[in-house]
Design a protein around this motif. Structure first.
Motif, mmCIF file in Angstrom:
data_model
loop_
_atom_site.group_PDB
_atom_site.id
_atom_site.type_symbol
_atom_site.label_atom_id
_atom_site.label_comp_id
_atom_site.label_asym_id
_atom_site.label_seq_id
_atom_site.Cartn_x
_atom_site.Cartn_y
_atom_site.Cartn_z
ATOM 1 N N VAL A 181 0.317 -1.068 0.117
ATOM 2 C CA VAL A 181 0.076 0.177 0.243
ATOM 3 C C VAL A 181 0.666 1.347 -0.356
ATOM 4 O O VAL A 181 0.133 2.041 -0.433
ATOM 5 C CB VAL A 181 -1.091 0.155 1.232
ATOM 6 C CG1 VAL A 181 -1.049 1.388 1.284
ATOM 7 C CG2 VAL A 181 -1.657 -1.410 1.307
ATOM 8 N N MET A 182 1.575 1.104 0.720
ATOM 9 C CA MET A 182 2.733 2.508 0.494
ATOM 10 C C MET A 182 3.583 2.871 -1.051
ATOM 11 O O MET A 182 3.315 4.117 -1.367
ATOM 12 C CB MET A 182 4.171 2.057 1.131
ATOM 13 C CG MET A 182 3.550 2.414 2.407
ATOM 14 S SD MET A 182 5.038 1.386 3.853
ATOM 15 C CE MET A 182 5.566 3.130 4.487
ATOM 16 N N PHE A 183 3.020 1.995 -1.877
ATOM 17 C CA PHE A 183 3.987 2.106 -3.391
ATOM 18 C C PHE A 183 2.868 2.502 -4.409
ATOM 19 O O PHE A 183 2.946 2.850 -4.706
ATOM 20 C CB PHE A 183 4.229 0.737 -3.066
ATOM 21 C CG PHE A 183 5.890 0.884 -3.515
ATOM 22 C CD1 PHE A 183 6.917 1.320 -3.631
ATOM 23 C CD2 PHE A 183 6.137 -0.001 -2.015
ATOM 24 C CE1 PHE A 183 8.866 1.526 -2.841
ATOM 25 C CE2 PHE A 183 7.485 -0.835 -1.374
ATOM 26 C CZ PHE A 183 8.004 0.244 -1.656
ATOM 27 N N TYR A 184 1.773 2.534 -3.461
ATOM 28 C CA TYR A 184 0.145 3.046 -4.227
ATOM 29 C C TYR A 184 0.967 4.628 -4.443
ATOM 30 O O TYR A 184 1.363 5.379 -3.906
ATOM 31 C CB TYR A 184 -1.039 3.301 -3.647
ATOM 32 C CG TYR A 184 -2.040 1.594 -3.606
ATOM 33 C CD1 TYR A 184 -0.738 0.825 -4.176
ATOM 34 C CD2 TYR A 184 -2.469 1.764 -2.578
ATOM 35 C CE1 TYR A 184 -2.021 -0.966 -3.820
ATOM 36 C CE2 TYR A 184 -3.304 0.629 -2.953
ATOM 37 C CZ TYR A 184 -3.108 -0.649 -2.890
ATOM 38 O OH TYR A 184 -3.784 -1.841 -2.799
ATOM 39 N N GLU A 185 0.044 4.925 -5.671
ATOM 40 C CA GLU A 185 0.390 5.965 -6.243
ATOM 41 C C GLU A 185 -1.296 8.036 -5.991
ATOM 42 O O GLU A 185 -1.725 6.473 -6.300
ATOM 43 C CB GLU A 185 0.460 6.718 -7.874
ATOM 44 C CG GLU A 185 1.447 7.616 -8.116
ATOM 45 C CD GLU A 185 1.537 7.028 -10.052
ATOM 46 O OE1 GLU A 185 1.808 7.888 -10.660
ATOM 47 O OE2 GLU A 185 2.333 6.342 -10.274
ATOM 48 N N ALA A 186 -0.456 8.430 -5.826
ATOM 49 C CA ALA A 186 -2.134 8.917 -5.755
ATOM 50 C C ALA A 186 -2.736 9.096 -6.748
ATOM 51 O O ALA A 186 -1.685 9.935 -7.527
ATOM 52 C CB ALA A 186 -1.228 10.270 -4.903
ATOM 53 N N ALA A 231 -4.156 17.484 -7.068
ATOM 54 C CA ALA A 231 -3.753 18.087 -8.424
ATOM 55 C C ALA A 231 -3.768 19.288 -8.419
ATOM 56 O O ALA A 231 -4.126 20.228 -8.235
ATOM 57 C CB ALA A 231 -5.140 16.662 -9.306
ATOM 58 N N HIS A 232 -3.145 18.726 -9.515
ATOM 59 C CA HIS A 232 -2.692 21.061 -10.184
ATOM 60 C C HIS A 232 -3.604 20.989 -10.991
ATOM 61 O O HIS A 232 -4.072 21.071 -12.116
ATOM 62 C CB HIS A 232 -1.640 20.637 -10.420
ATOM 63 C CG HIS A 232 -0.338 20.331 -8.687
ATOM 64 N ND1 HIS A 232 -0.172 21.835 -7.892
ATOM 65 C CD2 HIS A 232 0.308 19.818 -9.204
ATOM 66 C CE1 HIS A 232 0.076 21.292 -7.700
ATOM 67 N NE2 HIS A 232 1.377 19.654 -7.832
#
Length: 79
Positions: free
Chosen positions: A64-69, A78-79
């Motif tokens: 789970v720590m490697f999930y991407e936002a 998001a920008h």
């Protein structure tokens, strides 16, 4: 289902390791109290078997720590 099967197989293998031939000899039942040596070996087997859920939890946590936002427009980051 797979988790229950995995823990059952691991418990069976640990019991076979610590108490070889225990299933083939003796009578089982709630009214039978095992001697302290057998109880200690059973306890060791169950202790070993309980490492499986802890290890699987840790593996899941690392994954789970490697999930991407998310980067879509509705996400606050998001920008």
């Amino acid at each position: 289902m797979l988790g229950a099967a995995a823990i059952a197989v691991l418990m069976d293998s640990r019991l076979a390791h610590y108490l070889p031939g225990a299933a083939a000899t003796g009578e089982a039942g709630a009214d039978k109290i095992p001697d302290p040596h057998v109880a200690a070996l059973f306890s060791n087997a169950m202790h070993d078997a309980l490492w499986l859920p802890a290890v699987m939890y840790a593996v899941g946590l690392v994954a789970v720590m490697f999930y991407e936002a998310p980067k879509h427009a509705g996400f606050r980051g998001a920008h």
